[in-house]
Design a protein around this motif. Structure first.
Motif, mmCIF file in Angstrom:
data_model
loop_
_atom_site.group_PDB
_atom_site.id
_atom_site.type_symbol
_atom_site.label_atom_id
_atom_site.label_comp_id
_atom_site.label_asym_id
_atom_site.label_seq_id
_atom_site.Cartn_x
_atom_site.Cartn_y
_atom_site.Cartn_z
ATOM 1 N N ALA A 99 16.183 49.826 55.613
ATOM 2 C CA ALA A 99 17.289 49.297 56.412
ATOM 3 C C ALA A 99 17.847 48.043 55.754
ATOM 4 N N GLY A 100 19.132 48.050 55.451
ATOM 5 C CA GLY A 100 19.765 46.898 54.832
ATOM 6 C C GLY A 100 19.965 47.087 53.335
ATOM 7 N N GLN A 101 20.626 46.136 52.720
ATOM 8 C CA GLN A 101 20.947 46.202 51.300
ATOM 9 C C GLN A 101 20.411 44.980 50.574
ATOM 10 N N ALA A 102 19.945 45.206 49.347
ATOM 11 C CA ALA A 102 19.515 44.102 48.484
ATOM 12 C C ALA A 102 20.716 43.624 47.680
ATOM 13 N N ALA A 103 20.959 42.318 47.680
ATOM 14 C CA ALA A 103 22.075 41.734 46.937
ATOM 15 C C ALA A 103 21.524 41.051 45.689
ATOM 16 N N VAL A 104 22.035 41.454 44.526
ATOM 17 C CA VAL A 104 21.538 40.924 43.254
ATOM 18 C C VAL A 104 22.720 40.341 42.477
ATOM 19 N N GLN A 105 22.634 39.062 42.151
ATOM 20 C CA GLN A 105 23.733 38.381 41.473
ATOM 21 C C GLN A 105 23.526 38.403 39.968
ATOM 22 N N SER A 106 24.588 38.712 39.241
ATOM 23 C CA SER A 106 24.559 38.716 37.780
ATOM 24 C C SER A 106 24.766 37.303 37.245
ATOM 25 N N GLU A 107 24.423 37.110 35.976
ATOM 26 C CA GLU A 107 24.709 35.839 35.326
ATOM 27 C C GLU A 107 26.225 35.639 35.252
ATOM 28 N N PRO A 108 26.714 34.393 35.400
ATOM 29 C CA PRO A 108 28.153 34.161 35.281
ATOM 30 C C PRO A 108 28.693 34.672 33.949
ATOM 31 N N HIS A 109 29.846 35.293 34.009
ATOM 32 C CA HIS A 109 30.482 35.861 32.816
ATOM 33 C C HIS A 109 31.699 35.004 32.478
ATOM 34 N N LEU A 110 31.649 34.320 31.336
ATOM 35 C CA LEU A 110 32.728 33.422 30.939
ATOM 36 C C LEU A 110 33.874 34.217 30.315
#
Length: 218
Positions: A183-194
């Motif tokens: 139940a629910g979603q995992a949120a995964v952030q990527s490294e900033p892309h310049l």
């Protein structure tokens, strides 16, 4: 995502299908019943249809457990690489795959699957967008000219850090048993892309820089 939209009584509802499990076989057999219910994070599981009994898994994987898995973040790709033009359709896309994680807990073998379902784009200039597509590369002839679902037009030159957050759905299996939705979603952030956004000027020129070293562009 379209099916889950039917589960709108609470936030992050997920549509699941009931299956009948015959534990007398090895491994247990599964039969689709055609019955569906809505699953909501933090809420009790819905009652089984037709008087059935909900199977109690040996292990319960919560959203917190899911989020703690080493899910590999999407790699952000821009075309051209880390470069764009003011007023152009600067194309970005996410390189990400379905992932699996296996581990043992209290003698039980657990397998978790995670797959991307939504992408939250923050382009670094205050503009944001959510898509259900990861985007895709385009032919070089279309760079900066063709709008895509994940492209963005910048209104000023400069350097911008694009940040992408990918949301994953998941399910898990205990000791080779049936797949159980998380139940629910995992949120995964990527490294900033310049990405550097430049301005393009067009001029008519005559001759070469060898002929006129002081000419525009030489």
């Amino acid at each position: 995502m379209t099916l889950n939209a039917a589960c709108d009584a609470e936030p992050d509802g997920q549509l699941v299908e009931w299956i009948a499990i015959d534990s007398s076989t090895s491994p247990p057999s599964e039969t689709r019943t055609g019955d569906r219910s809505c699953l909501y994070p933090g809420s009790p599981a819905p009652e089984p249809p037709n008087g059935g009994e909900a199977a109690e898994p040996a292990v319960v994987i919560t959203l917190e457990d899911f989020q703690s898995q080493p899910i590999i973040a999407a790699a952000v790709v821009s075309e051209p690489n880390n470069f764009g033009l003011l007023g152009g359709h600067n194309n970005f896309w996410a390189d990400v795959d379905e992932q699996e994680f296996a581990f043992d807990t209290l003698g039980d073998q657990v397998l978790i699957r995670a797959w991307p379902v939504a992408y939250d784009w923050n382009y670094g200039d205050g503009a944001t967008k959510t898509t259900q597509t990861a985007g895709n590369p385009v032919p070089e002839a279309d760079w900066l000219l063709v709008e895509t679902p994940t492209s963005h037009v910048y209104g000023a030159t400069g350097d911008y850090n694009l940040v992408l957050t990918t949301r994953f759905n998941g399910d898990y299996s205990v000791n080779g048993g049936p797949w159980i939705p998380i139940a629910g979603q995992a949120a995964v952030q990527s490294e900033p892309h310049l990405v550097s956004i430049w301005r393009s000027d067009n001029r008519l020129v005559d001759g070469t820089c060898a002929e006129n070293p002081s000419a525009w562009g030489c």
